[in-house]
Design an enzyme around this catalytic site. Structure first.
Site, short mmCIF file in Angstrom:
data_model
loop_
_atom_site.label_atom_id
_atom_site.label_comp_id
_atom_site.label_asym_id
_atom_site.label_seq_id
_atom_site.Cartn_x
_atom_site.Cartn_y
_atom_site.Cartn_z
CB CYS A 108 -25.39 -9.10 -82.63
SG CYS A 108 -25.37 -7.51 -83.47
CG HIS B 32 -24.47 -11.96 -85.41
ND1 HIS B 32 -25.74 -11.53 -85.68
CD2 HIS B 32 -23.67 -10.85 -85.43
CE1 HIS B 32 -25.73 -10.22 -85.85
NE2 HIS B 32 -24.49 -9.78 -85.71
CG ASN C 248 -25.93 -7.44 -88.27
OD1 ASN C 248 -26.78 -7.84 -87.48
ND2 ASN C 248 -24.72 -7.10 -87.91
#
Ligand code: UT7
Length: 328
Positions: free
Chosen positions: A113, A255, A285
């Site tokens: 990520c 994020h 996500n």
């Protein structure tokens, strides 16, 4: 020495949408639990015929167009992903060919990520060195391919999508520029988020497939605490090294993993939620793609304006983390 700036952004979300209600048919969960514990309502899923390079291609086309450039102006492609089309050739090379970029260096980058921020950091160094003028940086994922839709702790979180940005050489005295970055890795905590099968240590066997071991495994609660701590600490590090404080930041793009992580990080940084770009309610996500998608949406909605101080921060498997400060 030259400075770099983001000259264009683009993003792409596949058409198919998976809602929390849809997930109720797959695992023992419910819309209320997912909404309250994560903030996510829907996420997009790639179709059977779409791979990561397809999502990346659409996002890249938009970014190059927004930068007012042609694919042949691009001199390097860095594609951050944990879901490449295949082990080789790299997904970056697939995208290069499809876009029609000529004689470029193109490679994939694995930092989960944090991948997009790692990739921007590398691109910034090449622009600073003066060897490159336009670098395409992509975060793209088809995470639905590596998620176990029988595991309620992971399958509710993730989605597919891609975001891209062109990093270009800034004019002398331009107010738009990448100011500073600070990236980290802490392999001690690598066991908290893994996809261990399919590599050289544990090649895919019938036994692995029989046990559903080809999917992501996660210790969510431990990651939750680490995420808040490390993103706040990386942001403070970047600000301290530039003698800035949070009240000089116009927008923070973290994020997009969990609204409660973002909320707790905002409290630690004493930063108002109104100045944080949040889009996870409709994306979930998307790993390396969350930040470039959120950035592109905020730019296209007119929220983020040229000259504003924008702080990006991420954490992910590795465990990796980092923050990047730019004047957009
Ligand atoms: O990019 C990085 C990727 N990873 C992350 O960002 C993960 C970070 N962690 C998280 O976002 C959160 O830890 C989760 C959303 C994964 C879990 O939320 P939580 O508040 O930490 O829940 P928990 O793990 O403490 O579980 C609480 C309860 C448990 O039941 P018991 O033991 O209290 O009876 C779980 O079994 O919730 C249960 N649970 C669920 N219930 C309904 C876990 N997943 C679900 C679910 N639906 N999907």
């Amino acid at each position: 020495m030259y400075n770099s700036f983001i000259s264009g952004t683009g993003s792409y979300l596949p058409e198919k949408i998976l809602s929390n209600k849809d997930l109720e048919d797959l695992v023992e969960t419910n819309d209320q639990w997912i909404t309250e514990r994560t903030g996510i309502k829907t996420r997009h899923l790639a179709s059977d015929s779409e791979a990561t390079s397809d999502l990346a291609y659409h996002a890249s086309q938009k970014a190059i167009q927004a930068a007012d450039l042609k694919p042949t102006d691009i001199e390097m492609i860095i594609l951050a992903t944990v879901t490449p089309d295949q082990m080789m050739p790299s997904t970056a090379c697939v995208v290069q060919e499809r876009l029609g970029c000529k004689d470029v260096m193109a490679f994939d980058l694995t930092a989960a990520c944090s991948g997009f921020l790692y990739a921007l950091t590398i691109a910034d160094q090449f622009i600073k060195a003066g060897t490159h003028k336009h670098i395409l940086v992509i975060g793209a994922e088809a995470l639905s391919r590596i998620i176990n839709f029988k595991d309620r702790e992971t399958c509710i979180l993730f989605g597919d999508g891609a975001g891209a940005a062109v990093l270009s050489r800034a004019e002398q005295n331009s107010k738009s520029q990448v100011v500073s970055h600070h990236m980290r890795a802490d392999g001690k905590l690598g066991h908290l988020l893994t996809l261990s099968a399919g590599g050289s240590r544990k090649p895919i066997t019938h036994e692995i497939l029989d046990n559903d071991d080809q999917y992501v495994e996660m210790k969510g609660r431990e990651i939750f605490k680490y995420a808040i701590r490390t993103m706040a600490s990386c942001c403070n590090h970047v600000l301290d090294s530039n003698k800035l404080n949070m009240n000089e930041i116009d927008w923070l793009i973290p994020h997009q993993a969990n609204l409660r992580i973002i909320d707790a990080m905002a409290k630690q940084l004493n930063f108002p939620m109104e100045k944080i770009v949040v889009n996870l309610d409709h994306t979930g996500n998307t790993s390396a793609a969350t930040i470039p998608i959120a950035l592109d949406e905020a730019v296209r909605e007119g929220k983020i304006q040229r000259g504003q101080n924008v702080l990006l921060t991420a954490f992910g498997a590795g465990l990796t983390s980092g923050s990047l400060l730019m004047r957009y």
